[in-house]
Design a protein around this motif. Structure first.
Motif, PDB file in Angstrom:
ATOM      1  N   GLN A 186       0.859  -1.170   0.000  1.00 18.72           N
ATOM      2  CA  GLN A 186       0.000   0.000   0.000  1.00 18.72           C
ATOM      3  C   GLN A 186       0.899   1.224   0.000  1.00 18.72           C
ATOM      4  N   PRO A 187       0.573   2.276  -0.747  1.00 13.72           N
ATOM      5  CA  PRO A 187       1.454   3.432  -0.839  1.00 13.72           C
ATOM      6  C   PRO A 187       1.746   4.097   0.497  1.00 13.72           C
ATOM      7  N   SER A 188       0.803   4.082   1.404  1.00  9.78           N
ATOM      8  CA  SER A 188       1.058   4.719   2.701  1.00  9.78           C
ATOM      9  C   SER A 188       0.280   3.996   3.783  1.00  9.78           C
ATOM     10  N   ALA A 189       0.790   4.088   4.991  1.00  9.30           N
ATOM     11  CA  ALA A 189       0.118   3.441   6.122  1.00  9.30           C
ATOM     12  C   ALA A 189      -1.078   4.271   6.543  1.00  9.30           C
ATOM     13  N   ILE A 201      13.395  -4.968   6.428  1.00 11.82           N
ATOM     14  CA  ILE A 201      14.638  -5.201   5.686  1.00 11.82           C
ATOM     15  C   ILE A 201      15.820  -4.580   6.420  1.00 11.82           C
ATOM     16  N   GLU A 202      15.659  -3.356   6.880  1.00 12.78           N
ATOM     17  CA  GLU A 202      16.738  -2.680   7.600  1.00 12.78           C
ATOM     18  C   GLU A 202      17.088  -3.444   8.882  1.00 12.78           C
ATOM     19  N   ARG A 203      16.081  -3.938   9.582  1.00 11.74           N
ATOM     20  CA  ARG A 203      16.318  -4.697  10.818  1.00 11.74           C
ATOM     21  C   ARG A 203      17.117  -5.969  10.532  1.00 11.74           C
ATOM     22  N   ILE A 244       4.851  -0.525   2.211  1.00  7.65           N
ATOM     23  CA  ILE A 244       6.247  -0.342   1.832  1.00  7.65           C
ATOM     24  C   ILE A 244       7.092   0.117   3.018  1.00  7.65           C
ATOM     25  N   SER A 245       6.575   0.986   3.857  1.00  9.49           N
ATOM     26  CA  SER A 245       7.333   1.448   5.025  1.00  9.49           C
ATOM     27  C   SER A 245       7.634   0.300   5.976  1.00  9.49           C
ATOM     28  N   ASP A 246       6.664  -0.570   6.210  1.00 14.75           N
ATOM     29  CA  ASP A 246       6.877  -1.734   7.075  1.00 14.75           C
ATOM     30  C   ASP A 246       7.949  -2.651   6.488  1.00 14.75           C
ATOM     31  N   PRO A 273      18.525  -3.596  -0.198  1.00 13.72           N
ATOM     32  CA  PRO A 273      17.764  -2.499   0.431  1.00 13.72           C
ATOM     33  C   PRO A 273      17.005  -1.592  -0.534  1.00 13.72           C
ATOM     34  N   THR A 274      17.359  -1.597  -1.811  1.00 12.38           N
ATOM     35  CA  THR A 274      16.672  -0.707  -2.757  1.00 12.38           C
ATOM     36  C   THR A 274      16.137  -1.519  -3.934  1.00 12.38           C
ATOM     37  N   SER A 275      15.143  -2.321  -3.652  1.00 17.47           N
ATOM     38  CA  SER A 275      14.548  -3.160  -4.687  1.00 17.47           C
ATOM     39  C   SER A 275      13.376  -2.432  -5.351  1.00 17.47           C
ATOM     40  N   ILE A 276      12.894  -2.989  -6.419  1.00 19.94           N
ATOM     41  CA  ILE A 276      11.706  -2.435  -7.080  1.00 19.94           C
ATOM     42  C   ILE A 276      10.501  -2.532  -6.153  1.00 19.94           C
ATOM     43  N   GLN A 277      10.458  -3.554  -5.300  1.00 23.66           N
ATOM     44  CA  GLN A 277       9.355  -3.713  -4.355  1.00 23.66           C
ATOM     45  C   GLN A 277       9.281  -2.522  -3.400  1.00 23.66           C
ATOM     46  N   THR A 278      10.422  -2.034  -2.931  1.00 18.42           N
ATOM     47  CA  THR A 278      10.438  -0.944  -1.956  1.00 18.42           C
ATOM     48  C   THR A 278      10.595   0.431  -2.587  1.00 18.42           C
ATOM     49  N   HIS A 279      10.914   0.477  -3.871  1.00 18.81           N
ATOM     50  CA  HIS A 279      11.109   1.753  -4.574  1.00 18.81           C
ATOM     51  C   HIS A 279      10.422   1.711  -5.939  1.00 18.81           C
TER      52      HIS A 279
END
Length: 145
Positions: A8-11, A36-38, A29-31, A119-125
């Motif tokens: 979803q574009p935003s929470a 991923i960062e964790r 995406i934020s989650d 960390p910068t995949s198409i899924q997250t960006h």
């Protein structure tokens, strides 16, 4: 049962209440970026308590993972039968975040295991590099243009 991560574009306030068929909350995406960062920050090696710590001369096998859960399951079953697999560090490198795939990877019990995520995949960006952004040239533009 197949688990799908719906982006979803935003929470919003109802995200925690919405769930997919598996009973898991939907991830935005934020989650996914936070998760991923964790994972990447912790660099946890699973099963060290059973097989001992990673040594400088440990054999490392890296598996690139995308979304093909069934193929990954077959690979893991095959690797489990390999001679001396218990001395290996098996690294799963993901370019896509999926809870069901993570559960499968974390269920590996025949060797040391680590997960890392691009960390910068198409899924997250999806709307900036490496995804498509408004400033990109049209996909089918001719060389002359």
């Amino acid at each position: 049962m197949m688990c799908m991560i719906l982006l979803q574009p935003s929470a919003n306030a109802t995200d925690a209440q919405n769930q997919n068929g598996s009973g898991r909350p939907l991830l935005n995406i934020s989650d996914i970026k936070r998760n991923i960062e964790r994972y990447n920050d912790l660099q946890t090696v699973l099963n060290e308590d059973v097989f001992g710590p990673v040594q400088n001369d440990s054999l490392v096998i890296v598996v690139q993972v995308h979304t093909r859960l069934i193929y990954l399951r077959h690979l893991i079953v095959s690797l489990a039968q390999a001679r001396d697999i218990d001395s290996v560090l098996l690294v799963f490198s993901h370019d896509y975040y999926d809870e069901e795939i993570n559960e499968l990877v974390q269920s590996v019990d025949f060797c040391k295991v680590m997960q890392i995520f691009y960390p910068t995949s198409i899924q997250t960006h999806p709307h900036e590099f490496p995804g498509e952004s408004a400033g990109d040239c049209p996909r089918n533009v001719k060389k002359e243009q």
